[in-house]
Design a protein around this motif. Structure first.
Motif, PDB file in Angstrom:
ATOM      1  N   UNK A  57       0.836  -1.033  -0.060  1.00 48.31           N
ATOM      2  CA  UNK A  57      -0.116   0.025  -0.005  1.00 48.31           C
ATOM      3  C   UNK A  57       0.705   1.157   0.056  1.00 48.31           C
ATOM      4  N   UNK A  58       0.037   2.327  -0.011  1.00 50.60           N
ATOM      5  CA  UNK A  58       0.981   3.723  -0.214  1.00 50.60           C
ATOM      6  C   UNK A  58      -0.063   4.695   0.721  1.00 50.60           C
ATOM      7  N   UNK A  59       0.761   5.475   1.540  1.00 51.32           N
ATOM      8  CA  UNK A  59      -0.106   6.385   2.346  1.00 51.32           C
ATOM      9  C   UNK A  59       0.764   7.760   2.289  1.00 51.32           C
ATOM     10  N   UNK A  60       0.084   8.876   2.033  1.00 50.49           N
ATOM     11  CA  UNK A  60       0.841  10.273   2.166  1.00 50.49           C
ATOM     12  C   UNK A  60       0.113  11.049   3.212  1.00 50.49           C
ATOM     13  N   UNK A  61       0.789  11.885   3.893  1.00 57.22           N
ATOM     14  CA  UNK A  61       0.385  12.694   5.124  1.00 57.22           C
ATOM     15  C   UNK A  61       1.026  14.044   4.956  1.00 57.22           C
ATOM     16  N   UNK A  62       0.292  15.086   5.333  1.00 57.54           N
ATOM     17  CA  UNK A  62       1.117  16.440   5.358  1.00 57.54           C
ATOM     18  C   UNK A  62       1.305  16.736   6.997  1.00 57.54           C
ATOM     19  N   UNK A  63       2.242  17.569   7.237  1.00 59.74           N
ATOM     20  CA  UNK A  63       2.606  18.095   8.759  1.00 59.74           C
ATOM     21  C   UNK A  63       3.230  19.183   8.706  1.00 59.74           C
ATOM     22  N   UNK A  81       9.542  -8.035   4.545  1.00 58.38           N
ATOM     23  CA  UNK A  81       8.996  -6.902   3.540  1.00 58.38           C
ATOM     24  C   UNK A  81       9.690  -5.591   3.958  1.00 58.38           C
ATOM     25  N   UNK A  82       9.114  -4.896   3.414  1.00 57.58           N
ATOM     26  CA  UNK A  82      10.002  -3.411   3.457  1.00 57.58           C
ATOM     27  C   UNK A  82       8.704  -2.164   3.479  1.00 57.58           C
ATOM     28  N   UNK A  83       8.843  -1.297   4.371  1.00 59.50           N
ATOM     29  CA  UNK A  83       8.401  -0.183   4.439  1.00 59.50           C
ATOM     30  C   UNK A  83       9.227   1.181   4.205  1.00 59.50           C
ATOM     31  N   UNK A  84       9.001   1.840   3.152  1.00 60.82           N
ATOM     32  CA  UNK A  84      10.057   3.003   2.723  1.00 60.82           C
ATOM     33  C   UNK A  84       9.269   4.266   3.292  1.00 60.82           C
ATOM     34  N   UNK A  85      10.018   4.762   4.024  1.00 61.02           N
ATOM     35  CA  UNK A  85       9.331   6.431   4.557  1.00 61.02           C
ATOM     36  C   UNK A  85      10.348   7.385   3.896  1.00 61.02           C
ATOM     37  N   UNK A  95      14.275  15.238   2.350  1.00 64.64           N
ATOM     38  CA  UNK A  95      15.027  15.759   3.526  1.00 64.64           C
ATOM     39  C   UNK A  95      15.671  14.339   4.056  1.00 64.64           C
ATOM     40  N   UNK A  96      14.579  13.121   3.863  1.00 66.00           N
ATOM     41  CA  UNK A  96      14.878  11.931   4.370  1.00 66.00           C
ATOM     42  C   UNK A  96      14.168  10.934   3.773  1.00 66.00           C
ATOM     43  N   UNK A  97      14.920   9.451   3.709  1.00 61.98           N
ATOM     44  CA  UNK A  97      14.339   8.536   2.832  1.00 61.98           C
ATOM     45  C   UNK A  97      14.931   7.429   3.727  1.00 61.98           C
ATOM     46  N   UNK A  98      14.148   6.782   4.162  1.00 59.38           N
ATOM     47  CA  UNK A  98      14.832   5.193   4.689  1.00 59.38           C
ATOM     48  C   UNK A  98      13.748   4.302   5.053  1.00 59.38           C
ATOM     49  N   UNK A 115       4.679  23.230   5.211  1.00 55.91           N
ATOM     50  CA  UNK A 115       3.841  22.064   5.026  1.00 55.91           C
ATOM     51  C   UNK A 115       4.847  20.676   4.610  1.00 55.91           C
ATOM     52  N   UNK A 116       5.300  19.894   5.371  1.00 52.97           N
ATOM     53  CA  UNK A 116       6.156  18.812   4.881  1.00 52.97           C
ATOM     54  C   UNK A 116       5.039  17.689   4.656  1.00 52.97           C
ATOM     55  N   UNK A 117       5.815  16.527   3.751  1.00 60.49           N
ATOM     56  CA  UNK A 117       5.003  15.414   3.139  1.00 60.49           C
ATOM     57  C   UNK A 117       5.589  14.311   3.585  1.00 60.49           C
ATOM     58  N   UNK A 118       4.946  13.555   4.185  1.00 61.49           N
ATOM     59  CA  UNK A 118       5.477  12.083   4.812  1.00 61.49           C
ATOM     60  C   UNK A 118       4.841  10.968   3.944  1.00 61.49           C
ATOM     61  N   UNK A 119       5.620  10.157   3.285  1.00 61.38           N
ATOM     62  CA  UNK A 119       4.873   8.965   2.331  1.00 61.38           C
ATOM     63  C   UNK A 119       5.459   7.910   2.990  1.00 61.38           C
ATOM     64  N   UNK A 120       4.463   6.810   3.027  1.00 57.44           N
ATOM     65  CA  UNK A 120       4.788   5.478   3.686  1.00 57.44           C
ATOM     66  C   UNK A 120       4.429   4.562   2.418  1.00 57.44           C
ATOM     67  N   UNK A 121       5.540   3.730   1.983  1.00 59.41           N
ATOM     68  CA  UNK A 121       5.413   2.953   0.707  1.00 59.41           C
ATOM     69  C   UNK A 121       5.643   1.477   1.387  1.00 59.41           C
TER      70      UNK A 121
END
Length: 145
Positions: A57-63, A81-85, A95-98, A115-121
């Motif tokens: 799945x994929x989720x995207x949020x703002x903060x 498995x993996x979750x990429x943030x 600014x970050x991807x781990x 307004x920053x964006x955080x994505x979870x894959x």
């Protein structure tokens, strides 16, 4: 028929059974059973999803981040498995991807406040995701170093 062919025919069902046992046949997305929670209490962003079982799945949020950096606190436990943030600043700069890790505490690269964006894959993920972001001045708290 040679002995090698006989052995191959005799072992073929076991090979098929072993290979099929390793497959994850049901691909799932985030659902109610994952108890997904997103909060921004006190300016801190927190995302949690639990009981992941072969989730794709994929989720995207703002903060809203008033600072140029954020303290990222990982309390994830992904055992398969993996979750990429991925975190982007208000300009869309990375600014970050781990991958989701257990107790990986870090500070993002310098970005633009706003307004920053955080994505979870999610890629075949099993376990849980528990991530917090706090506005930061660029240093880990002394207890985290």
């Amino acid at each position: 028929m040679t002995n090698a062919k006989r052995w191959a025919l005799a072992l073929a069902p076991f090979l098929v059974a072993a290979v099929s046992a390793c497959e994850d046949s049901i691909i799932k997305t985030i659902g109610p059973e994952n108890n997904e929670v997103v909060s921004t209490t006190g300016g801190v962003f927190r995302y949690q999803s639990w009981y992941l079982d072969n989730v794709h799945d994929r989720r995207t949020y703002t903060w809203q981040n008033p600072n140029k950096q954020a303290l990222v606190l990982h309390r994830n436990f992904i055992h398969h498995g993996t979750v990429l943030i991925t975190i982007r600043d208000s300009r869309g700069e990375l600014v970050d991807s781990v991958p989701a890790e257990w107790q990986l505490d870090q500070v993002t690269k310098v970005g633009r406040p706003g307004l920053w964006t955080i994505k979870f894959e999610y890629f075949g993920a099993r376990g849980r995701v528990d991530l917090s972001l706090e506005p930061s001045t660029g240093e880990l708290p002394s207890s985290e170093q």
